[in-house]
Design a protein around this motif. Structure first.
Motif, PDB file in Angstrom:
ATOM      1  N   ILE A  17       0.835  -1.207   0.000  1.00 26.51           N
ATOM      2  CA  ILE A  17       0.000   0.000   0.000  1.00 26.51           C
ATOM      3  C   ILE A  17       0.867   1.253   0.000  1.00 26.51           C
ATOM      4  N   THR A  18       1.918   1.260   0.816  1.00 32.37           N
ATOM      5  CA  THR A  18       2.809   2.419   0.883  1.00 32.37           C
ATOM      6  C   THR A  18       3.487   2.667  -0.453  1.00 32.37           C
ATOM      7  N   GLY A  19       3.883   1.595  -1.125  1.00 33.69           N
ATOM      8  CA  GLY A  19       4.491   1.734  -2.449  1.00 33.69           C
ATOM      9  C   GLY A  19       3.551   2.398  -3.439  1.00 33.69           C
ATOM     10  N   LYS A  20       2.260   2.158  -3.274  1.00 34.36           N
ATOM     11  CA  LYS A  20       1.264   2.773  -4.161  1.00 34.36           C
ATOM     12  C   LYS A  20       0.927   4.202  -3.738  1.00 34.36           C
ATOM     13  N   LEU A  21       0.969   4.484  -2.430  1.00 34.72           N
ATOM     14  CA  LEU A  21       0.606   5.806  -1.926  1.00 34.72           C
ATOM     15  C   LEU A  21       1.699   6.855  -2.130  1.00 34.72           C
ATOM     16  N   PHE A  27      11.205   2.365  -4.332  1.00 32.68           N
ATOM     17  CA  PHE A  27      12.350   1.510  -4.049  1.00 32.68           C
ATOM     18  C   PHE A  27      12.244   0.174  -4.762  1.00 32.68           C
ATOM     19  N   GLY A  28      11.158  -0.067  -5.442  1.00 32.71           N
ATOM     20  CA  GLY A  28      10.944  -1.369  -6.058  1.00 32.71           C
ATOM     21  C   GLY A  28      10.053  -2.224  -5.169  1.00 32.71           C
ATOM     22  N   PHE A  29       9.471  -3.230  -5.752  1.00 35.06           N
ATOM     23  CA  PHE A  29       8.479  -4.047  -5.072  1.00 35.06           C
ATOM     24  C   PHE A  29       9.018  -4.683  -3.792  1.00 35.06           C
ATOM     25  N   PHE A  30      10.158  -5.360  -3.874  1.00 28.44           N
ATOM     26  CA  PHE A  30      10.665  -6.099  -2.728  1.00 28.44           C
ATOM     27  C   PHE A  30      11.132  -5.175  -1.602  1.00 28.44           C
ATOM     28  N   VAL A  31      11.780  -4.077  -1.950  1.00 30.63           N
ATOM     29  CA  VAL A  31      12.230  -3.139  -0.914  1.00 30.63           C
ATOM     30  C   VAL A  31      11.022  -2.445  -0.286  1.00 30.63           C
ATOM     31  N   ASP A  32       9.987  -2.149  -1.070  1.00 29.34           N
ATOM     32  CA  ASP A  32       8.751  -1.590  -0.503  1.00 29.34           C
ATOM     33  C   ASP A  32       8.163  -2.544   0.530  1.00 29.34           C
ATOM     34  N   ILE A  33       8.207  -3.832   0.261  1.00 29.45           N
ATOM     35  CA  ILE A  33       7.693  -4.833   1.197  1.00 29.45           C
ATOM     36  C   ILE A  33       8.527  -4.848   2.473  1.00 29.45           C
ATOM     37  N   ILE A  34       9.857  -4.800   2.326  1.00 29.61           N
ATOM     38  CA  ILE A  34      10.735  -4.792   3.502  1.00 29.61           C
ATOM     39  C   ILE A  34      10.499  -3.533   4.333  1.00 29.61           C
ATOM     40  N   VAL A  35      10.387  -2.391   3.657  1.00 27.07           N
ATOM     41  CA  VAL A  35      10.092  -1.137   4.361  1.00 27.07           C
ATOM     42  C   VAL A  35       8.735  -1.248   5.057  1.00 27.07           C
ATOM     43  N   GLY A  36       7.779  -1.893   4.420  1.00 25.16           N
ATOM     44  CA  GLY A  36       6.463  -2.098   5.033  1.00 25.16           C
ATOM     45  C   GLY A  36       6.543  -2.942   6.288  1.00 25.16           C
ATOM     46  N   ILE A  67       0.819   3.761   8.308  1.00 25.85           N
ATOM     47  CA  ILE A  67       1.344   5.012   8.859  1.00 25.85           C
ATOM     48  C   ILE A  67       2.829   4.852   9.193  1.00 25.85           C
ATOM     49  N   GLY A  68       3.180   3.759   9.850  1.00 24.66           N
ATOM     50  CA  GLY A  68       4.586   3.505  10.174  1.00 24.66           C
ATOM     51  C   GLY A  68       5.442   3.375   8.928  1.00 24.66           C
ATOM     52  N   ALA A  69       4.936   2.693   7.910  1.00 24.26           N
ATOM     53  CA  ALA A  69       5.691   2.503   6.673  1.00 24.26           C
ATOM     54  C   ALA A  69       5.836   3.813   5.896  1.00 24.26           C
ATOM     55  N   VAL A  70       4.800   4.634   5.898  1.00 24.45           N
ATOM     56  CA  VAL A  70       4.879   5.929   5.211  1.00 24.45           C
ATOM     57  C   VAL A  70       5.911   6.825   5.894  1.00 24.45           C
ATOM     58  N   ILE A  71       5.898   6.849   7.219  1.00 19.28           N
ATOM     59  CA  ILE A  71       6.880   7.650   7.956  1.00 19.28           C
ATOM     60  C   ILE A  71       8.290   7.138   7.675  1.00 19.28           C
ATOM     61  N   LEU A  72       8.463   5.834   7.720  1.00 22.30           N
ATOM     62  CA  LEU A  72       9.779   5.255   7.452  1.00 22.30           C
ATOM     63  C   LEU A  72      10.238   5.550   6.030  1.00 22.30           C
ATOM     64  N   THR A  73       9.344   5.444   5.058  1.00 20.22           N
ATOM     65  CA  THR A  73       9.688   5.751   3.668  1.00 20.22           C
ATOM     66  C   THR A  73      10.091   7.209   3.529  1.00 20.22           C
ATOM     67  N   PHE A  74       9.364   8.088   4.187  1.00 23.75           N
ATOM     68  CA  PHE A  74       9.699   9.513   4.169  1.00 23.75           C
ATOM     69  C   PHE A  74      11.100   9.755   4.733  1.00 23.75           C
ATOM     70  N   LEU A  75      11.411   9.117   5.871  1.00 22.78           N
ATOM     71  CA  LEU A  75      12.720   9.280   6.488  1.00 22.78           C
ATOM     72  C   LEU A  75      13.840   8.705   5.622  1.00 22.78           C
ATOM     73  N   VAL A  76      13.592   7.563   5.006  1.00 23.10           N
ATOM     74  CA  VAL A  76      14.600   6.953   4.129  1.00 23.10           C
ATOM     75  C   VAL A  76      14.863   7.865   2.937  1.00 23.10           C
ATOM     76  N   ARG A  77      13.831   8.462   2.388  1.00 21.94           N
ATOM     77  CA  ARG A  77      14.017   9.381   1.249  1.00 21.94           C
ATOM     78  C   ARG A  77      14.769  10.624   1.667  1.00 21.94           C
ATOM     79  N   LEU A  78      14.525  11.115   2.888  1.00 21.72           N
ATOM     80  CA  LEU A  78      15.283  12.276   3.364  1.00 21.72           C
ATOM     81  C   LEU A  78      16.765  11.948   3.482  1.00 21.72           C
ATOM     82  N   ILE A  79      17.062  10.794   4.023  1.00 19.67           N
ATOM     83  CA  ILE A  79      18.461  10.375   4.196  1.00 19.67           C
ATOM     84  C   ILE A  79      19.103  10.127   2.831  1.00 19.67           C
TER      85      ILE A  79
END
Length: 82
Positions: A17-21, A27-36, A67-79
């Motif tokens: 869901i986060t990968g779609k939002l 990051f690609g399908f598999f990394v989106d899953i790991i981030v999730g 919510i946790g995955a979106v926050i984590l994705t946001f932080l990873v993109r900032l870094i």
């Protein structure tokens, strides 16, 4: 242990869901899953420490994980930009 396995399953859903939002390069399908998965575990941990239920019904649990995955994705993109 049961809760941990549940959060991994929910994390798979949340990563998808986060990968779609989230807009952007992604990051690609598999990394989106790991981030999730990591985001789901972090979301459950964070909600528990904020005084909310870490998990509940299926919809609530998926929302917390997203919510946790979106926050984590946001932080990873900032870094990643830095």
């Amino acid at each position: 242990m049961h809760g941990f396995i549940w959060w991994i399953i929910v994390g798979l859903i949340a990563g998808f869901i986060t990968g779609k939002l989230m807009r952007g390069e992604g990051f690609g399908f598999f990394v989106d899953i790991i981030v999730g998965i990591v985001g789901a575990l972090a979301g459950g941990f964070l909600m528990t420490h904020l005084g909310f239920a870490g998990e509940g019904g299926m919809l609530y649990t998926i929302c917390v994980a997203v919510i946790g995955a979106v926050i984590l994705t946001f932080l990873v993109r900032l870094i990643k930009r830095a």
